[in-house]
Design an enzyme around this catalytic site. Structure first.
Site, PDB file in Angstrom:
ATOM      1  N   PRO A  16     -17.477  -7.247  12.310  1.00  0.00           N
ATOM      2  CG  PRO A  16     -19.166  -6.254  11.062  1.00  0.00           C
ATOM      3  CD  PRO A  16     -18.885  -6.882  12.388  1.00  0.00           C
ATOM      4  CG  MET A  17     -13.136  -5.193  12.625  1.00  0.00           C
ATOM      5  SD  MET A  17     -11.829  -5.594  13.817  1.00  0.00           S
ATOM      6  CE  MET A  17     -11.914  -7.389  13.792  1.00  0.00           C
ATOM      7  CB  ALA A  18     -13.235  -2.504   6.111  1.00  0.00           C
ATOM      8  CD  GLN A  70     -21.439  -5.064   8.432  1.00  0.00           C
ATOM      9  OE1 GLN A  70     -20.510  -4.375   8.072  1.00  0.00           O
ATOM     10  NE2 GLN A  70     -21.847  -5.163   9.681  1.00  0.00           N
ATOM     11  CB  CYS A 101     -19.765   1.914   7.848  1.00  0.00           C
ATOM     12  SG  CYS A 101     -17.998   2.045   7.529  1.00  0.00           S
TER      13      CYS A 101
END
Length: 113
Positions: A16-18, A70, A101
């Site tokens: 997952p990558m914002a 997520q 995070c």
């Protein structure tokens, strides 16, 4: 690989990558061999408050399985509610809880590492 009862058909997983892992990006990665995809991190509070923009982050591409959503947060009751909302709204196979995070806007709210 297996997570609980979910079989992952490939050793490639998309982290997952914002601001990056939207449905279109996840679909491209799946087409290139990712056997497991995860949404960008989603605020549990935003889900509990039924924020429309946040719900768009839950959208999956057709046939996106196995897939995870997520969520992040710090309030246990809200996290539980958000997990249920995310599961029902997305149809994801897995709910992933972000616990590490280091982003300032996450950590400063007590939601990250």
């Amino acid at each position: 690989m297996r997570i609980g009862t979910v079989d992952i058909p490939s050793q490639l997983a998309l982290a997952p990558m914002a601001g990056v892992t939207d449905a279109a990006f996840r679909q491209i990665c799946a087409e290139q061999g990712a056997g497991y995809t995860v949404t960008e991190l989603i605020s549990s509070k935003a889900l509990c408050y039924h924020d429309k923009k946040t719900f768009s982050l839950l959208r999956q591409f057709p046939g996106e399985h196995p897939a995870a959503v997520q969520i992040f947060g710090s309030d246990p009751a809200c996290m539980a509610e958000a997990a249920q909302i995310a599961l029902e709204a997305s149809g994801a196979d897995i709910i992933d809880i972000n616990m590490g995070c280091p982003m300032g806007k996450i950590v400063n709210n007590g939601d990250g590492a």
